[in-house]
Design a protein around this motif. Sequence first.
Motif, PDB file in Angstrom:
ATOM      1  N   VAL A 133       0.840  -1.197  -0.039  1.00  0.00           N
ATOM      2  CA  VAL A 133       0.165  -0.137  -0.002  1.00  0.00           C
ATOM      3  C   VAL A 133       0.612   1.311   0.033  1.00  0.00           C
ATOM      4  O   VAL A 133       1.722   1.580   0.842  1.00  0.00           O
ATOM      5  N   GLY A 134       0.871   1.940  -1.018  1.00  0.00           N
ATOM      6  CA  GLY A 134       1.703   3.237  -1.017  1.00  0.00           C
ATOM      7  C   GLY A 134       1.231   4.459  -0.135  1.00  0.00           C
ATOM      8  O   GLY A 134       0.174   4.415   0.340  1.00  0.00           O
ATOM      9  N   SER A 150      -1.223  -4.336  -5.155  1.00  0.00           N
ATOM     10  CA  SER A 150      -0.858  -3.164  -5.016  1.00  0.00           C
ATOM     11  C   SER A 150      -1.786  -1.807  -5.126  1.00  0.00           C
ATOM     12  O   SER A 150      -2.470  -1.703  -5.924  1.00  0.00           O
ATOM     13  N   VAL A 151      -1.679  -1.053  -4.072  1.00  0.00           N
ATOM     14  CA  VAL A 151      -2.447   0.231  -4.057  1.00  0.00           C
ATOM     15  C   VAL A 151      -1.526   1.365  -4.180  1.00  0.00           C
ATOM     16  O   VAL A 151      -0.551   1.556  -3.294  1.00  0.00           O
ATOM     17  N   GLY A 152      -2.005   2.291  -5.243  1.00  0.00           N
ATOM     18  CA  GLY A 152      -1.131   3.253  -5.613  1.00  0.00           C
ATOM     19  C   GLY A 152      -0.990   4.460  -4.355  1.00  0.00           C
ATOM     20  O   GLY A 152      -2.045   4.554  -3.697  1.00  0.00           O
ATOM     21  N   ALA A 153      -0.093   5.143  -4.574  1.00  0.00           N
ATOM     22  CA  ALA A 153       0.095   6.443  -3.576  1.00  0.00           C
ATOM     23  C   ALA A 153      -1.020   7.058  -3.662  1.00  0.00           C
ATOM     24  O   ALA A 153      -1.447   7.676  -4.888  1.00  0.00           O
ATOM     25  N   GLY A 154      -1.747   7.669  -2.615  1.00  0.00           N
ATOM     26  CA  GLY A 154      -2.808   8.596  -2.692  1.00  0.00           C
ATOM     27  C   GLY A 154      -4.108   7.992  -3.035  1.00  0.00           C
ATOM     28  O   GLY A 154      -5.247   8.697  -3.282  1.00  0.00           O
ATOM     29  N   ALA A 189      -3.969   2.225 -18.476  1.00  0.00           N
ATOM     30  CA  ALA A 189      -3.414   0.839 -18.611  1.00  0.00           C
ATOM     31  C   ALA A 189      -1.681   0.946 -18.880  1.00  0.00           C
ATOM     32  O   ALA A 189      -1.205   0.008 -18.837  1.00  0.00           O
ATOM     33  N   PHE A 190      -1.327   2.108 -19.146  1.00  0.00           N
ATOM     34  CA  PHE A 190       0.175   1.929 -19.664  1.00  0.00           C
ATOM     35  C   PHE A 190       0.797   2.168 -18.369  1.00  0.00           C
ATOM     36  O   PHE A 190       1.987   1.497 -18.440  1.00  0.00           O
ATOM     37  N   TYR A 191       0.310   2.736 -17.342  1.00  0.00           N
ATOM     38  CA  TYR A 191       0.891   2.707 -16.064  1.00  0.00           C
ATOM     39  C   TYR A 191       0.858   1.345 -15.034  1.00  0.00           C
ATOM     40  O   TYR A 191       0.318   1.682 -14.028  1.00  0.00           O
ATOM     41  N   LEU A 192       1.201   0.507 -15.523  1.00  0.00           N
ATOM     42  CA  LEU A 192       0.941  -0.949 -14.956  1.00  0.00           C
ATOM     43  C   LEU A 192       2.040  -1.185 -13.867  1.00  0.00           C
ATOM     44  O   LEU A 192       2.040  -1.896 -12.988  1.00  0.00           O
ATOM     45  N   ASP A 193       3.155  -0.451 -13.670  1.00  0.00           N
ATOM     46  CA  ASP A 193       4.195  -0.753 -12.706  1.00  0.00           C
ATOM     47  C   ASP A 193       4.042  -0.157 -11.500  1.00  0.00           C
ATOM     48  O   ASP A 193       3.815   0.996 -11.423  1.00  0.00           O
ATOM     49  N   PRO A 194       3.615  -0.860 -10.325  1.00  0.00           N
ATOM     50  CA  PRO A 194       2.986  -0.177  -9.349  1.00  0.00           C
ATOM     51  C   PRO A 194       4.165   0.473  -8.449  1.00  0.00           C
ATOM     52  O   PRO A 194       4.063   1.500  -7.704  1.00  0.00           O
ATOM     53  N   ALA A 195       5.419   0.228  -8.813  1.00  0.00           N
ATOM     54  CA  ALA A 195       6.510   0.966  -8.288  1.00  0.00           C
ATOM     55  C   ALA A 195       6.464   2.698  -8.519  1.00  0.00           C
ATOM     56  O   ALA A 195       6.810   3.365  -7.624  1.00  0.00           O
ATOM     57  N   ILE A 196       5.907   3.055  -9.734  1.00  0.00           N
ATOM     58  CA  ILE A 196       5.773   4.439 -10.027  1.00  0.00           C
ATOM     59  C   ILE A 196       4.554   5.077  -9.185  1.00  0.00           C
ATOM     60  O   ILE A 196       4.750   6.319  -8.952  1.00  0.00           O
ATOM     61  N   TYR A 197       3.794   4.344  -8.405  1.00  0.00           N
ATOM     62  CA  TYR A 197       3.050   5.062  -7.506  1.00  0.00           C
ATOM     63  C   TYR A 197       3.409   5.069  -6.084  1.00  0.00           C
ATOM     64  O   TYR A 197       2.653   5.379  -5.268  1.00  0.00           O
ATOM     65  N   ILE A 198       4.341   4.381  -5.815  1.00  0.00           N
ATOM     66  CA  ILE A 198       4.864   3.972  -4.475  1.00  0.00           C
ATOM     67  C   ILE A 198       5.844   5.283  -3.903  1.00  0.00           C
ATOM     68  O   ILE A 198       6.488   5.843  -4.764  1.00  0.00           O
TER      69      ILE A 198
END
Length: 198
Positions: A133-134, A150-154, A189-198
């Motif tokens: 959870v971001g 994965s839960v993105g930041a915010g 859907a382009f932004y599937l890498d959860p790391a970019i939201y954490i």
Amino acid sequence: MASAGGLLSRLREDVRTARLRDPAARSSLEIVLAYPGVHAVWFHRVAHRWWRAPGLKLPARLLSQYARFLTGVEIHPGARIGRRLFIDHGMGVVIGETAVIGDDVMLYHGVTLGGKSVRREKRHPTLGDRVTVGANATILGPVTVGSDSSVGAGAVVVRDAPAGSILVGIPARDLAHRGGGAESLSDPAFYLDPAIYI
């Protein structure tokens, strides 16, 4: 009651988990002395044991509030937490009374596992195993976030999500199960890498 050996084994497991999850961790001693997220989990283990014992609910609440003062992490002693939870940074994390957290979960700072009801019922989220959870994400109500999600930041999660979800936005939507491929940068859907939201 857990044996001293079992308790020591669990403490070592928590320290190993922090070393695996945090690339900034330089030593086990540093984690033991300076990681408030780890300290909050340790306090919770004691408070939860007291919460379940007859006549110890008030001491359990007082201990949880003391832990909040020391760590910036508020975990209600009634919350059920699995093994190897890692709370990175920790400040501002709130975990409600009826929350259930599986094994190998990672929470970043500012996460809220909150309720929407004032009735005495299951009113806080359930997180499966290996959920991340971001920062500053909010999960509200008796929703279930399936394992390996994965839960993105915010993000603000207000509905159940199946295992393997990638939840972003307000209200959160699941990018992993929406179907179809990403065609451009404007396609979420382009932004599937959860790391970019954490």
